[in-house]
Design an enzyme around this catalytic site. Structure first.
Site, short mmCIF file in Angstrom:
data_model
loop_
_atom_site.label_atom_id
_atom_site.label_comp_id
_atom_site.label_asym_id
_atom_site.label_seq_id
_atom_site.Cartn_x
_atom_site.Cartn_y
_atom_site.Cartn_z
N ASP A 14 0.83 -1.21 0.00
CA ASP A 14 0.00 0.00 0.00
C ASP A 14 0.87 1.26 0.00
O ASP A 14 2.08 1.21 0.25
CB ASP A 14 -0.89 -0.05 1.25
CG ASP A 14 -2.24 0.63 1.05
OD1 ASP A 14 -2.34 1.50 0.16
OD2 ASP A 14 -3.18 0.29 1.79
N ASP A 20 -10.88 1.63 -3.07
CA ASP A 20 -11.38 1.26 -1.75
C ASP A 20 -12.91 1.28 -1.74
O ASP A 20 -13.51 1.11 -0.68
CB ASP A 20 -10.86 2.25 -0.69
CG ASP A 20 -9.44 1.94 -0.29
OD1 ASP A 20 -8.96 0.84 -0.61
OD2 ASP A 20 -8.81 2.80 0.35
C1 GLA Z 1 -5.63 1.66 2.33
C2 GLA Z 1 -6.04 0.56 1.38
C3 GLA Z 1 -7.11 -0.28 2.02
C4 GLA Z 1 -6.61 -0.86 3.30
C5 GLA Z 1 -6.12 0.24 4.22
C6 GLA Z 1 -5.43 -0.31 5.44
O1 GLA Z 1 -6.66 2.57 2.51
O2 GLA Z 1 -6.45 1.08 0.17
O3 GLA Z 1 -7.51 -1.31 1.14
O4 GLA Z 1 -5.57 -1.77 3.04
O5 GLA Z 1 -5.22 1.11 3.57
O6 GLA Z 1 -5.01 0.68 6.29
#
Ligand code: GLA
Length: 707
Positions: A441, A505
């Site tokens: 990420d 997300d």
């Molecule tokens: C980001 C990612 C999510 C998740 C969060 C975890 O927002 O896009 O899918 O993994 O971090 O903190």
């Protein structure tokens, strides 16, 4: 050698280049069956009155010194000197469909190496290398790749977006001046996906000439389409440098990122199919070429509350649902109780996992699943042991307070000790645990990225690549997913060192329909993570039943993003059903040819995937809003074998089964849904099949199989 004319050719696309005295692309369009080099002189231009007395070519490097009077391909200087290079060809090498042109400007002491390659898929890749031949550094302001567009390419399509709303297309008509995309977020970005598509007026999925380009680069970028005052057009793409960021020392070469370009005479589908084919044959790798496993990712199920006993129960349930890979998301490392702290402390949280991670991993493996884990190595929380020990490891400019993003700062990967720390910690994670997959990420943009007081966004991007390269080499069987708050780092260069993307997300099926469609212009389904989320979406609070969510996740790399222990049996039955349906069709979805289908109602999104042997086709129609017309228009099914007979099957539409009785938009189903029906491929492609009238926010899945 004067006026040498060379050609790169493929079955669908040709590029014709004049190499002397300077290189110029004369043609980028449909494959020519009867080409001979002398044809090219027909394009020798007149000289207009009221301007320069000489012809002004749009050269391969688009130098201003030729009288371009537009956006040049190169800008830089040595303390103000040597600032307007003009290159003369010194060497040309063609090997098959790859061309390398070297050129020099003795005055400015610069050498240019241009690499052009036309792949069998029809995708053209271009990059330039500029070498400094003099003792003093050459300060780079810009170096771009420029490609001429046909004058009929008058409409431009680009993508805008934001967090939880990625890959949204928009269009402009371009008659004069420029259309420009600029990204200074230090990553590929949700906002400015580095791509531009130009085409003939009203180009669509099936019709029109389109020229699409994508810059393979995960940092700052600029893309431009320009209509010159003389009517000529070109597209230009580059890594965007912050002031003073880039200089070339003597003997050094700076390479531009690769520009990937796909011309299609058959609309956007042709363009995308070429890109997909190119990626499949040249970039996408998957260990052992095994099928891509169905995921369960814990994030929206448990967030930061990690209890190994509970996680193991989730794993039991996941396996029972048909999940093939179980991924522990954020929250497993030391002190990570919420998103305000602990990034950088890549040690296991022993309060949460007193017996280590291994028992959980063993449990997952004993259930026959693979194991994956989340990391965000490029970041550092101000509230972390790492920050307390090394506050100077932050990517920043001295004298300025850095704004946090999601309460975090960025680690300066240009500091060797910081880089080595990450290599060591990630090697511990991947070396001492049986990890198959990493969700990598990156959740904060680069603001005032600095190293030794100078801008360092480009250097940070390169160090990120190097980090993935080091780990990829050390752990060749581990797969990496590129995630950046969802779809903030999706591009071809990061794909050379990763295996999958997290597009958003936002798991709201309605929103996912447009996000995934937008992404499909440049990426095939197998690299597009598509998860079924909770029935009440965590991003939008909208509610969708399992059928719409399941079908929406079907045409990607499928997964679940929830806690299966907290839902009722009907939901779970849905997960089982869609995981099984995905597996049944997975090979077609992940290897077949994808078609987006234009429908008269803009709220009807239809697409299909047809297997390479054209024996099977899978078509999905999603109705996003109340249908505009009383009847839905027939679905034409492209890509089939005209002479073959196909059996049409309704594969999935529980909603219609439940509500078709009346009181809804439809009283009677189309006949083919009640009685067996076959038709020729030609008929299905040209006339199609009647669609049931779909309620808003529902979808239908139709299969065709050769009889
Ligand atoms: C980001 C990612 C999510 C998740 C969060 C975890 O927002 O896009 O899918 O993994 O971090 O903190």
């Amino acid at each position: 050698m004067q006026d040498a004319i060379l050609r790169l050719e493929s079955n669908t696309v040709d590029v014709v280049i004049k190499t002397h005295p300077f290189a110029e692309i004369l043609y980028w369009g449909p494959h020519l069956q009867h080409f001979s080099p002398q044809d090219a002189s027909s394009l020798a231009r007149p000289v207009a009155n009221g301007r320069l007395d000489v012809d002004s070519p749009v050269t391969l490097m688009a130098e201003l010194g030729h009288g371009l009077f537009g956006s040049p391909g190169i800008e830089g200087h040595r303390l103000g000197l040597d600032g307007s290079p003009v290159f003369t060809t010194t060497g040309v090498q063609q090997q098959g469909q790859t061309l390398t042109v070297t050129a020099e400007d003795a005055q400015a002491a610069l050498r240019l190496t241009s690499e052009l390659a036309l792949d069998a898929s029809g995708v053209l890749t271009v990059r330039h290398g500029v070498t400094n031949l003099k003792a003093q550094p050459w300060q780079v302001d810009r170096i771009a790749v420029t490609l001429p567009l046909a004058e009929r390419a008058q409409e431009v399509m680009a993508f805008h977006g934001r967090w939880i709303h990625e890959f949204q297309p928009h269009r402009v008509e371009l008659e004069h001046d420029s259309f420009v995309i600029e990204n200074r977020r230090g990553k590929t970005s949700h906002e400015h996906f580095p791509a531009l598509i130009s085409g003939t007026p009203s180009f669509g999925e099936m019709q029109g000439d389109v020229w699409g380009v994508h810059l393979g680069w995960s940092g700052n970028h600029r893309l431009r389409v320009e209509a010159k005052t003389d009517g000529r057009r070109y597209v230009q793409a580059e890594a965007l440098y912050l002031p003073g960021e880039m200089a070339i020392d003597e003997g050094e070469t700076l390479w531009t990122p690769r520009l990937y370009a796909s011309y299609s005479a058959h609309g956007l589908n042709g363009m995308s199919q070429q890109f997909h084919r190119y990626l499949r044959e040249n970039i996408i790798r998957f260990p052992d070429n095994k099928p891509r496993p169905v995921h369960l990712n814990t994030w929206e199920g448990i967030y930061f509350s990690h209890d190994p006993a509970y996680i193991m129960k989730m794993a039991d349930e996941a396996a029972a649902l048909g999940v093939e890979r179980f991924i522990i998301d954020d929250g497993w490392y030391k002190g990570r109780s919420d998103d305000r702290r602990a990034l950088g402390d890549w040690y296991l949280d022993e309060n949460k996992y007193p017996n280590g991670l291994t028992p959980v991993i063993d449990h997952v493996k004993a259930l026959g699943m693979e194991f994956g884990i989340w990391v965000e190595p490029e970041m550092i929380s101000p509230d972390s042991d790492l920050y307390r020990a090394h506050p100077d490891w932050v990517l920043a400019l001295p004298g300025y307070a850095q704004a946090t993003g999601r309460h975090q700062l960025v680690l300066n990967l240009n500091i060797p000790e910081a880089f080595e720390y990450l290599v060591e910690r990630m090697s511990w994670l991947l070396g001492e645990h049986d990890v198959d997959y990493v969700k990598w990420d990156m959740n904060r943009e680069l603001v005032q990225p600095g190293h030794h007081g100078k801008a360092a966004a480009d250097a940070q991007t390169r160090q990120f690549y190097r980090l993935l390269d080091v780990l990829g080499k050390r752990f060749p069987r581990v797969e990496f997913e590129s995630c950046s708050s969802g779809g903030g780092r999706i591009d071809y260069e990061v794909l050379t060192r990763s295996h999958r993307f997290w597009p958003s997300d936002n798991n709201d099926a309605l929103e996912r329909n447009t996000i995934q469609r937008g992404m499909s212009y440049f990426f095939p389904p197998e690299v597009m993570g598509a998860h079924i989320g909770h029935h009440k979406c965590h991003a939008t609070f909208r509610q969708h039943d399992i059928a719409f969510r399941g079908l929406t996740a079907l045409f990607g790399h499928m997964g679940l993003e929830l806690d299966p222990l907290t839902v009722d049996e009907q939901e779970r039955e849905g997960y089982r059903h869609y995981a099984a349906l995905h597996k049944q069709w997975r090979e077609v979805i992940h290897t077949g040819t994808q078609w987006r289908i234009d429908m008269p109602d803009a709220a009807t999104l239809a697409q299909g995937i047809v297997s390479d042997d054209k024996k099977q086709g899978l078509f999905i129609v999603s109705q996003l809003k109340m249908p505009d017309y009383t009847l839905m228009m027939p679905l034409r099914m492209p890509g089939l074998e005209a002479s073959a007979q196909y059996r049409i099957t309704l594969l999935d539409h529980p909603n219609i089964r439940l509500t078709g009785e009346g009181g809804h938009t439809m009283r009677k189903l189309p006949a083919w849904m009640d009685a067996p029906q076959t038709a020729s491929g030609e008929w299905l492609m040209q006339a199609g099949i009647a669609l049931p009238i779909l309620d808003p926010e529902t979808a239908i899945l139709i299969g065709v199989e050769r009889v």
